[in-house]
Design a protein around this motif. Structure first.
Motif, PDB file in Angstrom:
ATOM      1  N   SER A 117       0.829  -1.196   0.000  1.00 18.80           N
ATOM      2  CA  SER A 117       0.000   0.000   0.000  1.00 18.80           C
ATOM      3  C   SER A 117       0.868   1.253   0.000  1.00 18.80           C
ATOM      4  N   GLY A 118       0.547   2.174  -0.890  1.00 19.13           N
ATOM      5  CA  GLY A 118       1.283   3.428  -0.979  1.00 19.13           C
ATOM      6  C   GLY A 118       2.414   3.406  -1.972  1.00 19.13           C
ATOM      7  N   GLU A 119       2.811   2.225  -2.440  1.00 21.68           N
ATOM      8  CA  GLU A 119       3.879   2.133  -3.436  1.00 21.68           C
ATOM      9  C   GLU A 119       3.283   2.250  -4.837  1.00 21.68           C
ATOM     10  N   PRO A 120       4.050   2.810  -5.797  1.00 21.61           N
ATOM     11  CA  PRO A 120       3.513   2.971  -7.154  1.00 21.61           C
ATOM     12  C   PRO A 120       3.221   1.643  -7.817  1.00 21.61           C
ATOM     13  N   ALA A 121       2.162   1.627  -8.608  1.00 24.69           N
ATOM     14  CA  ALA A 121       1.781   0.409  -9.319  1.00 24.69           C
ATOM     15  C   ALA A 121       2.824   0.055 -10.368  1.00 24.69           C
ATOM     16  N   LEU A 122       3.067  -1.245 -10.524  1.00 25.28           N
ATOM     17  CA  LEU A 122       4.006  -1.758 -11.513  1.00 25.28           C
ATOM     18  C   LEU A 122       3.325  -2.846 -12.335  1.00 25.28           C
ATOM     19  N   ALA A 123       3.804  -3.034 -13.563  1.00 22.78           N
ATOM     20  CA  ALA A 123       3.308  -4.123 -14.401  1.00 22.78           C
ATOM     21  C   ALA A 123       4.450  -4.623 -15.277  1.00 22.78           C
ATOM     22  N   MET A 124       4.319  -5.859 -15.730  1.00 20.49           N
ATOM     23  CA  MET A 124       5.307  -6.466 -16.616  1.00 20.49           C
ATOM     24  C   MET A 124       4.598  -6.901 -17.894  1.00 20.49           C
ATOM     25  N   ASN A 125       5.272  -6.725 -19.025  1.00 20.56           N
ATOM     26  CA  ASN A 125       4.674  -7.174 -20.284  1.00 20.56           C
ATOM     27  C   ASN A 125       5.643  -8.010 -21.090  1.00 20.56           C
ATOM     28  N   CYS A 126       5.107  -8.707 -22.056  1.00 23.96           N
ATOM     29  CA  CYS A 126       5.880  -9.443 -23.060  1.00 23.96           C
ATOM     30  C   CYS A 126       5.411  -8.954 -24.423  1.00 23.96           C
TER      31      CYS A 126
ATOM     32  N   PRO B 167      -1.333 -15.368 -25.851  1.00 25.81           N
ATOM     33  CA  PRO B 167      -2.282 -15.816 -24.815  1.00 25.81           C
ATOM     34  C   PRO B 167      -2.107 -17.273 -24.397  1.00 25.81           C
ATOM     35  N   LYS B 168      -1.835 -18.143 -25.355  1.00 30.07           N
ATOM     36  CA  LYS B 168      -1.777 -19.579 -25.033  1.00 30.07           C
ATOM     37  C   LYS B 168      -0.455 -20.006 -24.414  1.00 30.07           C
ATOM     38  N   LYS B 169       0.646 -19.517 -24.938  1.00 36.65           N
ATOM     39  CA  LYS B 169       1.962 -20.000 -24.532  1.00 36.65           C
ATOM     40  C   LYS B 169       2.685 -19.078 -23.553  1.00 36.65           C
ATOM     41  N   VAL B 170       2.529 -17.764 -23.723  1.00 34.53           N
ATOM     42  CA  VAL B 170       3.351 -16.822 -22.956  1.00 34.53           C
ATOM     43  C   VAL B 170       2.654 -16.337 -21.686  1.00 34.53           C
ATOM     44  N   VAL B 171       1.334 -16.216 -21.696  1.00 29.77           N
ATOM     45  CA  VAL B 171       0.621 -15.753 -20.502  1.00 29.77           C
ATOM     46  C   VAL B 171       0.974 -16.583 -19.267  1.00 29.77           C
ATOM     47  N   PRO B 172       0.971 -17.934 -19.333  1.00 29.34           N
ATOM     48  CA  PRO B 172       1.342 -18.710 -18.134  1.00 29.34           C
ATOM     49  C   PRO B 172       2.771 -18.420 -17.670  1.00 29.34           C
ATOM     50  N   LEU B 173       3.686 -18.221 -18.614  1.00 23.18           N
ATOM     51  CA  LEU B 173       5.070 -17.917 -18.254  1.00 23.18           C
ATOM     52  C   LEU B 173       5.167 -16.541 -17.595  1.00 23.18           C
ATOM     53  N   LEU B 174       4.434 -15.571 -18.136  1.00 24.70           N
ATOM     54  CA  LEU B 174       4.445 -14.216 -17.575  1.00 24.70           C
ATOM     55  C   LEU B 174       3.837 -14.208 -16.173  1.00 24.70           C
ATOM     56  N   LYS B 175       2.707 -14.871 -15.993  1.00 29.61           N
ATOM     57  CA  LYS B 175       2.078 -14.934 -14.674  1.00 29.61           C
ATOM     58  C   LYS B 175       2.993 -15.608 -13.657  1.00 29.61           C
ATOM     59  N   ASP B 176       3.697 -16.645 -14.089  1.00 30.60           N
ATOM     60  CA  ASP B 176       4.612 -17.352 -13.202  1.00 30.60           C
ATOM     61  C   ASP B 176       5.761 -16.437 -12.777  1.00 30.60           C
TER      62      ASP B 176
END
Length: 286
Positions: free
Chosen positions: A243-252, A265-274
């Motif tokens: 809480s209070g820290e800036p939001a971060l996100a990661m993309n591929c 969506p099929k191959k990379v999403v699971p790797l990114l979420k992991d």
């Protein structure tokens, strides 16, 4: 305009008044002209510095005046002062101004003070190697996403973003991931700010925003199948923060990949979420 009126066709995005929510970077200096605590000259100097971009690295006083809306005489005083402070320099041939290394050094303390970058880097390297994607870490800067780290799977990768590169929030998958990851009240304020800041861009990507809202709620990621730049496809997942820290996100991201719309969506999403889960665990958030 920021009163929380519903946007036509987007009933879920605007539901409550959010005028009391303060968003860093959302202030218009002209709205604070009567605030005696607000340093208008400093704000105008920052406006001049922010006028420069990768596409407009050399700017003269007239161009800076056109971009910022400031009088040319005011711009001339500001560029003179910023040059003496070592933040601008005049190019010999064109006599136009460009940013100096002094500006770059201002940003280094921020990057160096973010341990999440060090924790994320080995995970991003592994993700890039396993997916063949460029992997980026981003946070919000006003109405944009700014990359604070970027890993390429190989040197000849055509899509080569860099630290400090910015992209419109509503037009990019990583920007939409940041939007939907923010607390609900702040999200409403942010969406209203983005709509007021650039109504044309917001309207253009309103349907993509709504599609990603549904995708985020159901599947936990955002997808940009060439919406902003048709040759670049991306998926993105937000990173939990305290809480209070800036939001971060990661993309591929994949550049000009004929099967990207299906592969990501099929191959990379699971790797990114992991990778994101491992990063959250490394920060003690799981």
């Amino acid at each position: 305009m920021c009163g929380g009126h519903e946007h036509v066709g987007q009933p879920r995005l605007f539901q409550h008044a959010v005028a009391s929510i303060h968003l860093p970077g959302s202030v218009d200096p002209h709205d604070l002209s009567t605030d005696r605590q607000f340093a208008m000259n400093l704000a105008r100097g920052v406006q001049v510095l922010r006028a420069f971009s990768a596409q407009s690295a050399l700017l003269g006083n007239r161009e800076l005046s056109d971009i910022t809306g400031l009088p040319k005489a005011t711009v001339s005083r500001l560029t003179y002062t910023l040059s003496l402070l070592g933040l601008l320099e005049r190019e010999a041939v064109s006599q136009k101004f460009r940013l100096t290394a002094g500006v770059l050094s201002l940003g280094h303390p921020l990057l160096a003070s973010m341990p999440v970058r060090q924790l994320a880097r080995p995970l991003m390297v592994e993700l890039a190697q396993r997916s063949g994607c460029t992997v980026n870490l981003g946070m919000r800067d006003r109405s944009n996403v700014v990359y604070i780290d970027s890993i390429r799977p190989h040197d000849d990768n055509a899509h080569m973003p860099d630290i400090g590169a910015t992209y419109p929030m509503v037009a990019s998958a990583i920007g939409r991931a940041l939007i939907f990851a923010t607390p609900r009240q702040e999200r409403m304020a942010l969406l209203n700010f983005l709509r007021v800041q650039d109504g044309e861009t917001f309207a253009k990507y309103a349907s993509a925003l709504e599609e990603d809202r549904k995708r985020w709620e159901k599947h936990g990621y955002c997808h940009g199948p060439g919406y902003w730049r048709k040759e670049v496809h991306a998926i993105a997942v937000p990173i939990a923060q305290r809480s209070g820290e800036p939001a971060l996100a990661m993309n591929c991201t994949l550049y000009a990949h004929r099967n990207a719309a299906e592969y990501l969506p099929k191959k990379v999403v699971p790797l990114l979420k992991d990778a994101v889960r491992h990063l959250e665990a490394a920060q003690g958030l799981l």
